[in-house]
Design a protein around this motif. Structure first.
Motif, PDB file in Angstrom:
ATOM      1  N   UNK A 176       9.758 -19.150   3.933  1.00 16.07           N
ATOM      2  CA  UNK A 176       8.319 -19.132   3.846  1.00 16.07           C
ATOM      3  C   UNK A 176       7.625 -17.884   3.342  1.00 16.07           C
ATOM      4  N   UNK A 177       8.316 -16.867   3.809  1.00 12.47           N
ATOM      5  CA  UNK A 177       7.846 -15.305   3.461  1.00 12.47           C
ATOM      6  C   UNK A 177       7.929 -15.312   1.717  1.00 12.47           C
ATOM      7  N   UNK A 178       9.060 -15.805   1.492  1.00  8.94           N
ATOM      8  CA  UNK A 178       9.264 -15.561   0.038  1.00  8.94           C
ATOM      9  C   UNK A 178       8.440 -16.565  -0.780  1.00  8.94           C
ATOM     10  N   UNK A 179       7.882 -17.559  -0.317  1.00  7.41           N
ATOM     11  CA  UNK A 179       6.952 -18.659  -0.689  1.00  7.41           C
ATOM     12  C   UNK A 179       5.684 -17.963  -0.653  1.00  7.41           C
ATOM     13  N   UNK A 180       5.283 -17.438   0.446  1.00  5.72           N
ATOM     14  CA  UNK A 180       4.006 -16.736   0.533  1.00  5.72           C
ATOM     15  C   UNK A 180       3.908 -15.547  -0.572  1.00  5.72           C
TER      16      UNK A 180
END
Length: 144
Positions: A101-105
């Motif tokens: 989720x962090x990488x996607x954000x």
């Protein structure tokens, strides 16, 4: 040798890696708290308070009934601690999900920043498949 070491340290990749490791270590504390303080209690609520970490099977040795995993290990018995493994797998999946989720954000933020700065020029469309086939036909007809 000192010169080589200085060049190695001065490389941008080494510094980026060091920053990543430091941030990763700090991030580990956040994820550990997320798992231990927020997610595990929810799982315990769903499973009726079942504590997976103390689930084990005694392979050999004498362990009093209902003893904790640590007590079983301290008694010298060989234990198959499948509950600890299940919790480790669950913790890994949670960490992997949070990192995803962090990488996607971050990728979305980069795309938004890139779109706000300058949109890359679109490449002109090449010839279609039909146009290429027509050119090949015309070249073959010219040879014949």
């Amino acid at each position: 040798m000192i010169k080589e070491f200085r060049e190695f340290i001065a490389r941008g990749n080494v510094m980026d890696m060091a920053v990543g490791i430091i941030i990763g270590a700090a991030f580990t504390a956040i994820v550990t708290s997320l798992v231990d303080d927020l997610i595990n209690p929810i799982i315990g609520l769903i499973t009726g308070g079942m504590d997976f970490t103390n689930m084990y099977v005694v392979m050999s040795g004498d362990v009093p009934a209902g003893a904790s995993l640590q007590a079983a290990r301290d008694s010298g018995a060989a234990v198959f601690a499948y509950g600890s493994f299940l919790m480790a797998v669950l913790n890994f999946l949670i960490v992997a999900w949070v990192v995803f989720l962090l990488v996607k954000a971050v990728n979305r933020a980069k795309e938004a920043a890139m779109g706000a700065e300058e949109k890359p020029a679109e490449e002109p469309a090449g010839p279609t498949q039909e146009e290429l086939l027509a050119q090949i036909r015309d070249l073959l007809a010219a040879k014949g």
